[in-house]
Design a protein around this motif. Structure first.
Motif, PDB file in Angstrom:
ATOM      1  N   TRP A 125      10.914 -29.960 -84.538  1.00 21.29           N
ATOM      2  CA  TRP A 125      10.696 -31.406 -84.665  1.00 21.29           C
ATOM      3  C   TRP A 125      12.000 -32.133 -84.968  1.00 21.29           C
ATOM      4  N   GLY A 126      12.190 -33.229 -84.250  1.00 19.53           N
ATOM      5  CA  GLY A 126      13.357 -34.057 -84.465  1.00 19.53           C
ATOM      6  C   GLY A 126      14.596 -33.602 -83.723  1.00 19.53           C
ATOM      7  N   GLN A 127      14.526 -32.474 -83.003  1.00 21.34           N
ATOM      8  CA  GLN A 127      15.699 -31.935 -82.317  1.00 21.34           C
ATOM      9  C   GLN A 127      15.451 -31.817 -80.812  1.00 21.34           C
ATOM     10  N   THR A 151       9.651 -32.033 -93.742  1.00 16.93           N
ATOM     11  CA  THR A 151       9.542 -32.124 -92.288  1.00 16.93           C
ATOM     12  C   THR A 151       8.878 -33.422 -91.823  1.00 16.93           C
ATOM     13  N   ASP A 154      10.956 -35.810 -89.498  1.00 19.71           N
ATOM     14  CA  ASP A 154      11.182 -35.231 -88.173  1.00 19.71           C
ATOM     15  C   ASP A 154       9.894 -35.198 -87.354  1.00 19.71           C
TER      16      ASP A 154
END
Length: 218
Positions: A125-127, A151, A154
């Protein structure tokens, strides 16, 4: 889904998490899920929230036939497998360390003719969100993915990227701690959130969320 190994002593009565395989019946198929708690922790076992959301989808209130679906924090893959069996084209995602088990379960439980409709893909998540099409999914599914407060930001960024105004998010979870309620409040800042089902026997809630176009889009 975070990868957190646990000591046997911490499991208490949750002996089902020790089992190498767990068997279910959905969409007229017997599904046998391989579990690896000792190696991968929470990402490698089937949690009640996934089973409850599978049951909710099978009840037929939501038509998945031909829909584009993405599952976040898929873990063992049960939910993504069931969504595929119910007619969806599903991208089943988790972190890199979980992918081998996830891929194995998906391939072992989907008929050969349905396997092209299920893609296993890495997503932290977020990447690297650009590798996922923005706003093309009809449904975003998540079962028991709301439990680590670090988390939350994200996860929200990921949901914001994936969803259009028409995308429906279905999150199945057990509200264990105050931080879980905090996430729902954060989610409600971007989306309109409603509880659509509660399973008292498992103490699992299912929330539906869609982008709130009244907040900044009008």
């Amino acid at each position: 889904m975070a990868l957190i190994p646990y000591d046997d002593a911490a499991l208490g009565g949750m002996q089902k998490l020790h089992k190498s395989f767990s068997t279910y019946c959905f969409a007229n198929h017997t599904i046998q899920i391989q579990q690896k708690w000792k190696q991968l922790g929470v990402a490698a076992v089937v949690w009640d929230a996934a089973v409850v959301l599978c049951t909710f989808l099978e009840m037929g209130g939501i038509d998945l036939q031909g829909r584009l679906v993405i599952e976040l924090g898929a873990g063992t893959g049960l939910l993504g497998i069931v969504a595929t069996l119910l007619g969806a084209h599903v991208t089943i995602t988790d972190r890199k360390a979980a992918l081998a088990l996830l891929e194995s379960n998906v391939r072992a439980n989907l008929p050969v003719d349905l396997q092209p409709r299920a893609a296993v893909k890495e997503l932290t998540w977020g990447q690297n969100l650009a590798s996922f099409s923005s706003g093309t999914y009809d449904f975003v599914l998540g079962a028991d993915i709301v439990y680590l407060e670090e988390t939350f930001g994200d996860l929200l960024q990921t949901l914001d990227h994936l969803c259009s105004d028409k995308t429906v998010i279905l999150l199945s979870c057990r509200l264990r701690y105050e931080r879980d309620q905090k996430f729902l409040k954060m989610l409600n800042e971007l989306f309109s959130v409603h509880e659509v089902h509660y399973d008292p026997s498992n103490d699992v809630h299912i929330f539906k969320a869609q982008r709130n176009v009244q907040k900044g889009d009008l």
